[in-house]
Design a protein around this motif. Structure first.
Motif, PDB file in Angstrom:
ATOM      1  N   ARG A 169       0.821  -1.222   0.000  1.00  0.00           N
ATOM      2  CA  ARG A 169       0.000   0.000   0.000  1.00  0.00           C
ATOM      3  C   ARG A 169       0.852   1.268   0.000  1.00  0.00           C
ATOM      4  N   VAL A 170       1.929   1.256   0.774  1.00  0.00           N
ATOM      5  CA  VAL A 170       2.763   2.454   0.826  1.00  0.00           C
ATOM      6  C   VAL A 170       3.496   2.654  -0.506  1.00  0.00           C
ATOM      7  N   ARG A 171       3.901   1.578  -1.165  1.00  0.00           N
ATOM      8  CA  ARG A 171       4.520   1.708  -2.487  1.00  0.00           C
ATOM      9  C   ARG A 171       3.532   2.288  -3.488  1.00  0.00           C
ATOM     10  N   LYS A 172       2.304   1.788  -3.424  1.00  0.00           N
ATOM     11  CA  LYS A 172       1.252   2.279  -4.319  1.00  0.00           C
ATOM     12  C   LYS A 172       0.976   3.767  -4.052  1.00  0.00           C
ATOM     13  N   SER A 173       0.904   4.142  -2.784  1.00  0.00           N
ATOM     14  CA  SER A 173       0.687   5.545  -2.417  1.00  0.00           C
ATOM     15  C   SER A 173       1.859   6.415  -2.836  1.00  0.00           C
ATOM     16  N   LEU A 174       3.069   5.897  -2.677  1.00  0.00           N
ATOM     17  CA  LEU A 174       4.263   6.643  -3.065  1.00  0.00           C
ATOM     18  C   LEU A 174       4.261   6.891  -4.568  1.00  0.00           C
ATOM     19  N   LYS A 175       3.914   5.881  -5.326  1.00  0.00           N
ATOM     20  CA  LYS A 175       3.872   6.043  -6.788  1.00  0.00           C
ATOM     21  C   LYS A 175       2.863   7.122  -7.165  1.00  0.00           C
ATOM     22  N   LYS A 176       1.692   7.075  -6.546  1.00  0.00           N
ATOM     23  CA  LYS A 176       0.659   8.080  -6.824  1.00  0.00           C
ATOM     24  C   LYS A 176       1.148   9.469  -6.429  1.00  0.00           C
ATOM     25  N   TYR A 177       1.781   9.571  -5.263  1.00  0.00           N
ATOM     26  CA  TYR A 177       2.293  10.847  -4.773  1.00  0.00           C
ATOM     27  C   TYR A 177       3.342  11.420  -5.729  1.00  0.00           C
ATOM     28  N   LEU A 178       4.245  10.572  -6.184  1.00  0.00           N
ATOM     29  CA  LEU A 178       5.290  11.046  -7.112  1.00  0.00           C
ATOM     30  C   LEU A 178       4.697  11.480  -8.446  1.00  0.00           C
ATOM     31  N   MET A 179       3.669  10.777  -8.899  1.00  0.00           N
ATOM     32  CA  MET A 179       3.004  11.185 -10.140  1.00  0.00           C
ATOM     33  C   MET A 179       2.320  12.530  -9.964  1.00  0.00           C
ATOM     34  N   GLU A 180       1.707  12.749  -8.794  1.00  0.00           N
ATOM     35  CA  GLU A 180       1.064  14.032  -8.518  1.00  0.00           C
ATOM     36  C   GLU A 180       2.089  15.167  -8.458  1.00  0.00           C
ATOM     37  N   GLN A 181       3.303  14.847  -8.047  1.00  0.00           N
ATOM     38  CA  GLN A 181       4.381  15.836  -7.982  1.00  0.00           C
ATOM     39  C   GLN A 181       5.064  16.003  -9.343  1.00  0.00           C
ATOM     40  N   GLU A 182       4.517  15.314 -10.339  1.00  0.00           N
ATOM     41  CA  GLU A 182       4.995  15.386 -11.721  1.00  0.00           C
ATOM     42  C   GLU A 182       6.434  14.870 -11.872  1.00  0.00           C
ATOM     43  N   VAL A 183       6.743  13.844 -11.102  1.00  0.00           N
ATOM     44  CA  VAL A 183       8.024  13.173 -11.271  1.00  0.00           C
ATOM     45  C   VAL A 183       7.847  12.161 -12.385  1.00  0.00           C
TER      46      VAL A 183
END
Length: 185
Positions: A169-183
């Motif tokens: 879950r944390v990996r999935k959330s991290l991926k979403k967070y990084l995408m939102e930060q436009e990484v």
């Protein structure tokens, strides 16, 4: 002894710095080596190579956080050792846990992206600060210290299944967070 004093000893080229590092961080270096390589012998060599690495890098570098600096050297030496064994067809059955997050971080570990790596590290740190302490600690134990799922479960008093689900879950959330930060991933 305080880390700043130990760093000062390295800068002054005092051999006692190695003794102080061994007292303070020797077990941690050994544990990182053992967790990544799965071998007591390799872990002992990695611990000693970490001391040599510190001696060669301080000076000219003056780390802000000695513990992180020590862990990074031990971790990199351990990963190099695993790669060496894999290349020599001496696979020991240990997988590097970063492979679990490689789909999130793919393509960012190139020499020409040094600035982006620093920015990425800051974003991951920011993300982890927003997580519950238990989740943050599990993530760090797995992906920084390379603890096994079983060790994490034991240390936190939870089932291995809970650790796996939490990390997923944390990996999935991290991926979403990084995408939102436009990484770019």
């Amino acid at each position: 002894m305080e880390d700043k004093e130990i760093i000062g000893m390295f800068w002054d080229r005092k051999h006692e710095a190695i003794i102080e590092i061994q007292k303070k961080y020797g077990k941690l270096c050994f544990q990182i080596g053992k967790n990544i390589t799965g071998s007591m012998e390799d872990a002992e060599e990695i611990e000693n190579e970490t001391y040599l690495g510190l001696w060669n890098r301080i000076p000219p570098e003056r780390p802000e956080y000695l513990k992180s600096f020590v862990c990074r050297i031990a971790k990199n030496l351990s990963i190099d050792r695993v790669r060496y064994h894999q290349a020599e067809k001496r696979k020991r059955g240990n997988e590097i846990p970063m492979e679990e997050v490689s789909d999130i971080l793919s393509g960012v570990d190139t020499p020409e992206n040094v600035y982006e790596q620093k920015e990425l590290a800051e974003l991951i740190s920011e993300f982890l600060r927003e997580q519950k302490p238990e989740v943050r600690k599990m993530f760090l134990r797995r992906y920084w210290f390379y603890d096994s799922i079983g060790d994490i479960a034991t240390n936190f008093g939870v089932s291995e299944s809970k650790v796996k689900v939490t990390l997923h879950r944390v990996r999935k959330s991290l991926k979403k967070y990084l995408m939102e930060q436009e990484v770019t991933l």
